[in-house]
Design a protein around this motif. Structure first.
Motif, PDB file in Angstrom:
ATOM      1  N   PRO A 188       0.790  -1.230   0.000  1.00 58.20           N
ATOM      2  CA  PRO A 188       0.000   0.000   0.000  1.00 58.20           C
ATOM      3  C   PRO A 188       0.825   1.285   0.000  1.00 58.20           C
ATOM      4  CG  PRO A 188      -0.218  -1.145   2.098  1.00 58.20           C
ATOM      5  CD  PRO A 188       0.543  -2.049   1.183  1.00 58.20           C
ATOM      6  N   VAL A 189       1.901   1.329   0.772  1.00 54.21           N
ATOM      7  CA  VAL A 189       2.685   2.564   0.824  1.00 54.21           C
ATOM      8  C   VAL A 189       3.397   2.790  -0.502  1.00 54.21           C
ATOM      9  CG1 VAL A 189       4.604   3.754   1.962  1.00 54.21           C
ATOM     10  CG2 VAL A 189       2.912   2.548   3.328  1.00 54.21           C
ATOM     11  N   GLN A 190       3.990   1.744  -1.041  1.00 53.28           N
ATOM     12  CA  GLN A 190       4.695   1.861  -2.326  1.00 53.28           C
ATOM     13  C   GLN A 190       3.746   2.368  -3.413  1.00 53.28           C
ATOM     14  OE1 GLN A 190       6.312  -1.875  -3.720  1.00 53.28           O
ATOM     15  NE2 GLN A 190       6.521  -1.115  -5.802  1.00 53.28           N
ATOM     16  N   HIS A 191       2.563   1.780  -3.495  1.00 52.63           N
ATOM     17  CA  HIS A 191       1.611   2.189  -4.531  1.00 52.63           C
ATOM     18  C   HIS A 191       0.978   3.537  -4.204  1.00 52.63           C
ATOM     19  CE1 HIS A 191       1.873  -2.224  -5.408  1.00 52.63           C
ATOM     20  NE2 HIS A 191       2.208  -1.658  -6.546  1.00 52.63           N
ATOM     21  N   GLY A 192       0.781   3.809  -2.915  1.00 57.42           N
ATOM     22  CA  GLY A 192       0.275   5.121  -2.515  1.00 57.42           C
ATOM     23  C   GLY A 192       1.248   6.230  -2.865  1.00 57.42           C
ATOM     24  N   LEU A 213      -1.576  21.887   1.616  1.00 54.34           N
ATOM     25  CA  LEU A 213      -2.635  21.304   2.446  1.00 54.34           C
ATOM     26  C   LEU A 213      -2.077  20.284   3.431  1.00 54.34           C
ATOM     27  CD1 LEU A 213      -5.451  20.746  -0.197  1.00 54.34           C
ATOM     28  CD2 LEU A 213      -5.296  22.563   1.519  1.00 54.34           C
ATOM     29  N   PHE A 214      -0.899  19.762   3.128  1.00 51.11           N
ATOM     30  CA  PHE A 214      -0.298  18.743   3.978  1.00 51.11           C
ATOM     31  C   PHE A 214       0.730  19.400   4.889  1.00 51.11           C
ATOM     32  CE2 PHE A 214      -1.857  16.596   0.227  1.00 51.11           C
ATOM     33  CZ  PHE A 214      -2.598  15.574   0.799  1.00 51.11           C
ATOM     34  N   GLN A 215       0.308  19.641   6.113  1.00 52.72           N
ATOM     35  CA  GLN A 215       1.186  20.231   7.128  1.00 52.72           C
ATOM     36  C   GLN A 215       1.055  19.390   8.383  1.00 52.72           C
ATOM     37  OE1 GLN A 215       0.644  24.420   7.914  1.00 52.72           O
ATOM     38  NE2 GLN A 215      -0.254  24.736   5.901  1.00 52.72           N
ATOM     39  N   TYR A 216       2.163  19.161   9.008  1.00 52.72           N
ATOM     40  CA  TYR A 216       2.162  18.415  10.258  1.00 52.72           C
ATOM     41  C   TYR A 216       2.949  19.234  11.267  1.00 52.72           C
ATOM     42  CZ  TYR A 216       0.614  14.854   7.047  1.00 52.72           C
ATOM     43  OH  TYR A 216      -0.087  14.172   6.087  1.00 52.72           O
ATOM     44  N   CYS A 262       2.455  22.188  12.128  1.00 52.96           N
ATOM     45  CA  CYS A 262       2.610  23.527  11.537  1.00 52.96           C
ATOM     46  C   CYS A 262       3.830  23.634  10.630  1.00 52.96           C
ATOM     47  CB  CYS A 262       2.661  24.611  12.615  1.00 52.96           C
ATOM     48  SG  CYS A 262       1.146  24.669  13.581  1.00 52.96           S
ATOM     49  N   LYS A 263       4.363  22.522  10.186  1.00 52.30           N
ATOM     50  CA  LYS A 263       5.532  22.539   9.311  1.00 52.30           C
ATOM     51  C   LYS A 263       5.081  22.467   7.857  1.00 52.30           C
ATOM     52  CE  LYS A 263       9.775  19.945   8.292  1.00 52.30           C
ATOM     53  NZ  LYS A 263       9.672  20.068   6.860  1.00 52.30           N
ATOM     54  N   GLN A 264       5.501  23.451   7.089  1.00 53.00           N
ATOM     55  CA  GLN A 264       5.199  23.499   5.657  1.00 53.00           C
ATOM     56  C   GLN A 264       6.315  22.745   4.914  1.00 53.00           C
ATOM     57  OE1 GLN A 264       2.434  25.461   4.778  1.00 53.00           O
ATOM     58  NE2 GLN A 264       2.582  24.506   2.793  1.00 53.00           N
ATOM     59  N   PHE A 265       5.937  21.884   3.987  1.00 55.20           N
ATOM     60  CA  PHE A 265       6.945  21.151   3.217  1.00 55.20           C
ATOM     61  C   PHE A 265       7.458  22.028   2.086  1.00 55.20           C
ATOM     62  CE2 PHE A 265       4.425  17.633   5.019  1.00 55.20           C
ATOM     63  CZ  PHE A 265       5.445  17.003   5.720  1.00 55.20           C
ATOM     64  N   ALA A 266       8.767  21.984   1.876  1.00 51.14           N
ATOM     65  CA  ALA A 266       9.395  22.800   0.841  1.00 51.14           C
ATOM     66  C   ALA A 266       9.228  22.182  -0.540  1.00 51.14           C
ATOM     67  CB  ALA A 266      10.884  22.983   1.150  1.00 51.14           C
ATOM     68  N   SER A 267       9.017  20.865  -0.598  1.00 49.89           N
ATOM     69  CA  SER A 267       8.920  20.190  -1.896  1.00 49.89           C
ATOM     70  C   SER A 267       8.047  18.951  -1.755  1.00 49.89           C
ATOM     71  CB  SER A 267      10.310  19.760  -2.366  1.00 49.89           C
ATOM     72  OG  SER A 267      10.802  18.721  -1.523  1.00 49.89           O
ATOM     73  N   LEU A 304       6.604  13.615   0.666  1.00 55.62           N
ATOM     74  CA  LEU A 304       6.441  12.196   0.381  1.00 55.62           C
ATOM     75  C   LEU A 304       7.326  11.303   1.250  1.00 55.62           C
ATOM     76  CD1 LEU A 304       6.244  12.525  -3.494  1.00 55.62           C
ATOM     77  CD2 LEU A 304       4.388  11.705  -2.011  1.00 55.62           C
ATOM     78  N   SER A 305       8.345  11.880   1.874  1.00 55.32           N
ATOM     79  CA  SER A 305       9.217  11.068   2.722  1.00 55.32           C
ATOM     80  C   SER A 305       8.946  11.281   4.214  1.00 55.32           C
ATOM     81  CB  SER A 305      10.687  11.377   2.406  1.00 55.32           C
ATOM     82  OG  SER A 305      10.967  12.730   2.695  1.00 55.32           O
ATOM     83  N   ALA A 306       8.025  12.178   4.554  1.00 55.14           N
ATOM     84  CA  ALA A 306       7.720  12.452   5.959  1.00 55.14           C
ATOM     85  C   ALA A 306       6.925  11.293   6.567  1.00 55.14           C
ATOM     86  CB  ALA A 306       6.923  13.746   6.080  1.00 55.14           C
ATOM     87  N   PRO A 307       7.311  10.839   7.751  1.00 52.18           N
ATOM     88  CA  PRO A 307       6.582   9.725   8.388  1.00 52.18           C
ATOM     89  C   PRO A 307       5.087  10.016   8.548  1.00 52.18           C
ATOM     90  CG  PRO A 307       8.604  10.203   9.588  1.00 52.18           C
ATOM     91  CD  PRO A 307       8.455  11.275   8.547  1.00 52.18           C
ATOM     92  N   GLU A 308       4.738  11.266   8.872  1.00 50.40           N
ATOM     93  CA  GLU A 308       3.321  11.612   9.032  1.00 50.40           C
ATOM     94  C   GLU A 308       2.570  11.479   7.715  1.00 50.40           C
ATOM     95  OE1 GLU A 308       5.788  14.336  11.741  1.00 50.40           O
ATOM     96  OE2 GLU A 308       5.881  13.687   9.667  1.00 50.40           O
ATOM     97  N   PHE A 309       3.234  11.838   6.617  1.00 52.79           N
ATOM     98  CA  PHE A 309       2.580  11.722   5.316  1.00 52.79           C
ATOM     99  C   PHE A 309       2.444  10.259   4.915  1.00 52.79           C
ATOM    100  CE2 PHE A 309       2.125  11.852   0.728  1.00 52.79           C
ATOM    101  CZ  PHE A 309       1.042  12.697   0.633  1.00 52.79           C
ATOM    102  N   LEU A 310       3.443   9.451   5.252  1.00 52.45           N
ATOM    103  CA  LEU A 310       3.339   8.021   4.955  1.00 52.45           C
ATOM    104  C   LEU A 310       2.156   7.411   5.709  1.00 52.45           C
ATOM    105  CD1 LEU A 310       7.126   7.069   4.919  1.00 52.45           C
ATOM    106  CD2 LEU A 310       5.625   7.504   2.960  1.00 52.45           C
ATOM    107  N   ASP A 311       1.877   7.913   6.920  1.00 55.71           N
ATOM    108  CA  ASP A 311       0.677   7.471   7.648  1.00 55.71           C
ATOM    109  C   ASP A 311      -0.584   7.877   6.892  1.00 55.71           C
ATOM    110  OD1 ASP A 311       2.021   6.234   9.714  1.00 55.71           O
ATOM    111  OD2 ASP A 311       1.904   7.969  11.063  1.00 55.71           O
TER     112      ASP A 311
END
Length: 161
Positions: free
Chosen positions: A26-30, A47-50, A52-57, A62-69
């Motif tokens: 699932p993670v690989q295909h996600g 829209l994806f902030q964890y 209050c951290k804004q992603f630069a790219s 895509l490599s953030a643990p919170e985003f993988l969740d």
């Protein structure tokens, strides 16, 4: 849950078989799905902030643990829809609430068409030659039914919520 035209038995079989081939990773295909989503609409990245951290790219996101969740959760929603193909209406309340949550964080209903394109892209990349026009049509019908239920969450959101 009305899905417009209900899925035929053959379409349900195509969805189940194709999902079996994708759901083991699932993670690989996600990641394929969300990489494509950010390629198609980079404006969705903020829209994806964890914490209050804004992603630069997109790559950082895509490599953030919170985003993988988040990816795991999205794939679980797809899995639930596939598991309940015979009775999608049992997911109605859950999907409606999911729509409300997406609206609350600033997702626009229009973004779901881009997510749908990204889902089909992921399925095509992962299934290869097995991604036939019939498979594409079946998944499009299922995705549209899920999005319609989520959109009802927008429509039922009380003012000031």
């Amino acid at each position: 849950m009305e899905s417009g035209m209900p899925l035929s038995g053959g379409q349900r079989a195509l969805i189940r078989e194709s999902w079996r081939r994708v759901s083991g990773s699932p993670v690989q295909h996600g990641l394929v799905l969300f990489t494509r989503l950010f390629d198609l609409d980079p404006d969705l990245l903020p829209l994806f902030q964890y914490n209050c951290k804004q992603f630069a790219s997109p790559q950082e996101c895509l490599s953030a643990p919170e985003f993988l969740d988040h990816i795991r959760k999205v794939m679980l929603v797809i899995d639930a829809a596939v598991s309940h193909l015979e009775n999608l209406s049992c997911l109605e309340e859950y999907l409606c609430n999911l729509g409300k949550k997406h609206q609350a964080v600033g997702v626009k209903v229009e973004s779901f068409s881009t997510v749908g394109e990204s889902l089909l892209y992921m399925l095509e990349k992962c299934l290869g030659a097995a991604f036939s026009p019939e498979v594409q049509e079946a998944w499009s019908k299922l995705y549209n039914a899920v999005v319609k239920a989520m959109q009802r969450g927008w429509e039922t959101l009380p003012e000031g919520d």
